[in-house]
Every structure is written in structure tokens, then in C-alpha cells.
Motif scaffolding. Structure first.
Motif, PDB file in Angstrom:
ATOM      1  N   GLU A 124     -14.768   2.896  41.564  1.00  0.00           N
ATOM      2  CA  GLU A 124     -15.547   2.279  40.494  1.00  0.00           C
ATOM      3  C   GLU A 124     -15.419   3.048  39.199  1.00  0.00           C
ATOM      4  N   GLY A 125     -15.068   4.314  39.280  1.00  0.00           N
ATOM      5  CA  GLY A 125     -14.935   5.084  38.056  1.00  0.00           C
ATOM      6  C   GLY A 125     -14.633   6.528  38.364  1.00  0.00           C
ATOM      7  N   VAL A 126     -14.371   7.273  37.317  1.00  0.00           N
ATOM      8  CA  VAL A 126     -14.121   8.700  37.453  1.00  0.00           C
ATOM      9  C   VAL A 126     -15.162   9.437  36.625  1.00  0.00           C
ATOM     10  N   LEU A 160     -14.482  11.171  41.912  1.00  0.00           N
ATOM     11  CA  LEU A 160     -14.227   9.743  42.049  1.00  0.00           C
ATOM     12  C   LEU A 160     -15.473   9.049  42.567  1.00  0.00           C
ATOM     13  N   VAL A 161     -15.865   7.960  41.904  1.00  0.00           N
ATOM     14  CA  VAL A 161     -17.021   7.190  42.355  1.00  0.00           C
ATOM     15  C   VAL A 161     -16.507   5.976  43.119  1.00  0.00           C
ATOM     16  N   LEU A 162     -16.913   5.901  44.382  1.00  0.00           N
ATOM     17  CA  LEU A 162     -16.395   4.838  45.248  1.00  0.00           C
ATOM     18  C   LEU A 162     -17.442   3.754  45.454  1.00  0.00           C
ATOM     19  N   ARG A 163     -16.940   2.566  45.794  1.00  0.00           N
ATOM     20  CA  ARG A 163     -17.830   1.502  46.250  1.00  0.00           C
ATOM     21  C   ARG A 163     -18.232   1.832  47.685  1.00  0.00           C
ATOM     22  N   LEU A 198     -24.016   9.450  48.454  1.00  0.00           N
ATOM     23  CA  LEU A 198     -23.279  10.215  49.449  1.00  0.00           C
ATOM     24  C   LEU A 198     -22.164  10.966  48.754  1.00  0.00           C
ATOM     25  N   VAL A 199     -21.970  12.223  49.156  1.00  0.00           N
ATOM     26  CA  VAL A 199     -20.975  13.079  48.517  1.00  0.00           C
ATOM     27  C   VAL A 199     -19.988  13.560  49.573  1.00  0.00           C
ATOM     28  N   SER A 238     -22.765   5.369  46.019  1.00  0.00           N
ATOM     29  CA  SER A 238     -24.203   5.094  45.974  1.00  0.00           C
ATOM     30  C   SER A 238     -24.574   4.031  46.992  1.00  0.00           C
ATOM     31  N   VAL A 239     -25.702   4.237  47.657  1.00  0.00           N
ATOM     32  CA  VAL A 239     -26.237   3.212  48.549  1.00  0.00           C
ATOM     33  C   VAL A 239     -27.704   3.016  48.198  1.00  0.00           C
TER      34      VAL A 239
END
Lengths: 158, 161
Positions: free
Chosen positions: B19-21, B30-33, B71-72, B89-90
Motif C-alpha cells: 500500500e505504500g512505503v 513497507l506497508v502491506l494490505r 502487525l510488524v 493494519s487490522v
């Protein structure tokens, strides 16, 4: 003072002398205080000088319970079981701030002082306590044992 | 391969899963879905990226009105000697994410810890149960909604209720 009182007092003194110099301790070591306990037991400080150095890892053969370190609610039933398995007469030393009062931990996990689970004879404060402090606590316990009214197993209970 | 090139390649490989950096003190994040966490990490584990080590897996509670957990994941590539951090993110209402147990063995305990402390469900974990607290413990102590002084003794305490 009757003759029996005199004999009883002398016998109390003799039993107390024997008990204070033959403490077998069970170390219930859970945390950083354990290192301090180890130094106390090693050559430089030498806990054995005071007749309390014989470590037994069986609660049935120990009469001094050294609770050394943080006790959590998850661990508390284990400590209670160890104490219950020890035979009378038995004594307990709370070793270090966590054991005495929960120490720096005020949260969901830590028991706020083991006297909420088992009776304690001597509290040793400090985080961690120095070996000298530990030995001082031990001497205070020995003094207590010497002065206490001894439990004669063969005496008629009131 | 420089760090910018590497991030570019990873984004090209993972596509919309990223989703973004973000930037954390100079290190790329890195930001993931959340739905794509497992396939994305499975891809990063394989060559050419070769992130073979799962260093850490943990969770953060952003309670301040946002109602979400983050979550990391920390990965490490033995062959390249580089690290990578990923976040996902959840929602706090029903937090769930795919399990990594099939990819890394150590994810078993790490995910059980996060489940125990935060109540995040990991879909596909073989035995998701409490790790640090005990059976019968109510709530998840590292959630910010957990009362910070609430204790749950297993045996009766003297001088209390």
C-alpha cells in the motif's frame, strides 16, 4: 519457676541452637536475584559458614525456603505447592524487591509480594540485595530461630 | 543492488499488496494490505529477494481513537545481509491475518504470543492458544483497553476480596 519450666527452657535453647545451624535451604530462583544468590553461595561470601549452605532441591528435605526473584500469578500455585510439601518446622525468606512487594512490576502478571501466598519470616529488600544483605537476613533468621518457642513434636499440644 | 532499487523491485513483484512505503529513521518500511500478508512474505522468502529469516513478528495497539492494530514483521536476508520491515493494519474489532507457520517454524510461538497479548487471530495456525498467560485468563493484557492494574490470580490471595 518450676523444675519443668527450667528443663523446657534449656531444651528449647538446645533445639533452637541445633536448628539454626542446620538449615537446609530450597532455592526457588526465578529471576535476576538468582545471580546474587549464586554469589552468596560461592566462595567469596560462603553462605556455608553460617550452617545454611546445604542446598536441597527437594522440598521434603529442606526447612528454609528461599524465594529468589519475581513470582507471577502463573507461577504462584507452584510456589504454594513447594511450601506445602516442606515439612515442619519451616521458614521462608523473601529475597529481593520483587518477592517482597512485586518490585517495579505493578501489572497483570506479578504477585504483589509473596506474603499474599505463603507466610514470610524475613524480608530482604534491594534490587537486587547485596550478598552482605542476604547474609544479614540469614543471621536475623537464625536469631529468630534461636529465640522462638520450639515445636516439640512429642509435647502434648494445648 | 542499492536499497532504493531493492524496494522498487519488491514493489514491482508484490504489486497491489504494497500500500505504500514509509520511512523510519532512514530505514524503509513497507506497508502491506492485511489480506496479502502471507502471499507477500512467501514471495519475499524466495529468490531473488531471499529473506530467509523471520527475525521478529509483533503487534502495536494504536488505541488513540483509531481502533486498529498494526502487525510488524522483521525479515532478514542471509545472502544479501539486509533487513526489511513490513507493517499491516487490522481493525481492532475483529483482528485477523494469515499465519506464517508454513513458511517459518518460529512463527508458531511468535504468533501465539501476539494472539495471547493482543487477541489477533492467525488464520491457519495449527494450535492457536495462549503462550505467556494461562488457560482461563480473560482478555488480552497488551491491548490498551485492558485495565493496567487488573490481576487475575489463579490461587486465592490473602488480604484481598
Amino acid at each position: 519457676m518450676s523444675g519443668f519450666d527450667f528443663v523446657a527452657t534449656r531444651l528449647d535453647t538446645a533445639i533452637g541452637w541445633g536448628r539454626k545451624f542446620s538449615l537446609f535451604h530450597y532455592p526457588f530462583v526465578t529471576a535476576c536475584c538468582g545471580m546474587e544468590y549464586m554469589s552468596t553461595a560461592c566462595a567469596h561470601f560462603d553462605i556455608d559458614r553460617f550452617g545454611a549452605g546445604l542446598t536441597r532441591f527437594s522440598p521434603r528435605q529442606a526447612d528454609l525456603l528461599l524465594v529468589v526473584g519475581t513470582i507471577t500469578h502463573k507461577l504462584a500455585p507452584v510456589l504454594r505447592t513447594v511450601y506445602d510439601q516442606m515439612l515442619e518446622p519451616k521458614w521462608v525468606i523473601a529475597f529481593g524487591a520483587c518477592t517482597v512487594s512485586g518490585g517495579i512490576y505493578r501489572n497483570y502478571a506479578v504477585v504483589q509480594g509473596i506474603d499474599k501466598i505463603i507466610p514470610v519470616d524475613v524480608y530482604i529488600p534491594g534490587c537486587p540485595p547485596r550478598p552482605e544483605t542476604v547474609l544479614d537476613g540469614l543471621l536475623k533468621l537464625q536469631d529468630r530461630i534461636q529465640r522462638q518457642k520450639q515445636d516439640w513434636r512429642w509435647a502434648r499440644k494445648p | 543492488m542499492g536499497p532504493e532499487t531493492l524496494i522498487g523491485e519488491i514493489r514491482a513483484r508484490l504489486g497491489p499488496a504494497v500500500e505504500g512505503v514509509a520511512d523510519s529513521f532512514g530505514d524503509p518500511v513497507l506497508v502491506l494490505r492485511a489480506a496479502d500478508v502471507r502471499p507477500a512474505l512467501a514471495a519475499l522468502r524466495e529468490p531473488p529477494f531471499d529473506y530467509a529469516v523471520l527475525l521478529d513478528l509483533t503487534c502495536v495497539d494504536y488505541a488513540a481513537g483509531e481502533g486498529r492494530f498494526e502487525l510488524v514483521y522483521h525479515l532478514y536476508s542471509l545472502s544479501r545481509n539486509v533487513r526489511l520491515r513490513l507493517k499491516a493494519s487490522v481493525p481492532a474489532a475483529d483482528p485477523a491475518v494469515g499465519s506464517l507457520v508454513g513458511l517459518w517454524k518460529n512463527a508458531e510461538w511468535l504468533e501465539r504470543e501476539v494472539f495471547d497479548m493482543f487477541g489477533v487471530r492467525f488464520e491457519g495456525h495449527p494450535y492457536l492458544r495462549r503462550l505467556l498467560t494461562y488457560e482461563g485468563f480473560e482478555g488480552h493484557p497488551l491491548r490498551k483497553s485492558y485495565p493496567w492494574r487488573l490481576e487475575q490470580p489463579r490461587i486465592p490471595m490473602k488480604g484481598e476480596g
